[in-house]
Design an enzyme around this catalytic site. Sequence first.
Site: not given
Ligand code: 9D3
Length: 254
Positions: A97, A124, A162, A177
């Site tokens: 994230p 986390e 793709r 394209d």
């Molecule tokens: C409390 C803080 N949170 C962080 C935003 C906790 C948290 C939420 C979700 C920690 C890890 C996750 C798991 N998410 C992913 O691994 C993830 C993700 C996402 O949640 N949103 C957008 N892109 C991605 S890429 C990996």
Amino acid sequence: MTDQTVALRKLGFISIFPEMLSGLTDWGVTGRAARDELFTVETIDPREFATDKHGTVDDRPYGGGPGMVMKAPILAQSVRKAKTLLGGDALVIAMSPQGVAVDEAMISRLVAHEAIIFVAGRYEGFDERFLESEVDLELSVGDMVVSGGEMPAMLVMDSLIRRIPGVLGDEMSAEQDSFVDGLLDCPHYTRPEIFEGRAVPEVLLSGDHARIADWRSAQALQRTLNRRPDLLDPADLTDEQRAMLARWDAKAQS
Ligand code: 9D3
């Protein structure tokens, strides 16, 4: 954008839920590409490198607080195994994230790599020292919270696959394209001609191919203006498209 070099042939997927990848390798366009061996994927389960009998891959955060952190040594060994399978110069991407948001321009850069390893986290997050020592790039799929990195990694892999020559039919490749004009698509219609009292736009039944093309490009521009004005860069538009925007703008003012 046409005929850019796609080197990508090998993918790695590091996850404690490696079976999730079947959503990509067993279905649709990406499934056919996998069966045709247009690309290969190696999956690595970090539990393989756990040191206890329970297969523990996470631990409590230093400093306290909620949630668990994925352990650096186990992730580092997973990446090293992936590199022995794919080649040492593979690009390593951690899904997070906190990563940079992926877009089509990023996909264009990524396909220049012959091998890419995706690390999908649960809990986390990753121990920061793993990110520093083994990871080239952190990617997010946008501003929403999901339960782990697997589906985000599969989303990016789908978009990459793709681009591999032979994966899409000629017709769809040409269509892709034309997507790179950076506009949203025009509306589409098929039979029946009337659905719940709604008719197909008359122009599409006219058989006048020039008029149809003009209508579609005007619709694409208008929908982009209304729904995704952030995508509109006047510098990328034709003189006609700029003139159309100016006309709609004048109308909106009056
Ligand atoms: C409390 C803080 N949170 C962080 C935003 C906790 C948290 C939420 C979700 C920690 C890890 C996750 C798991 N998410 C992913 O691994 C993830 C993700 C996402 O949640 N949103 C957008 N892109 C991605 S890429 C990996």
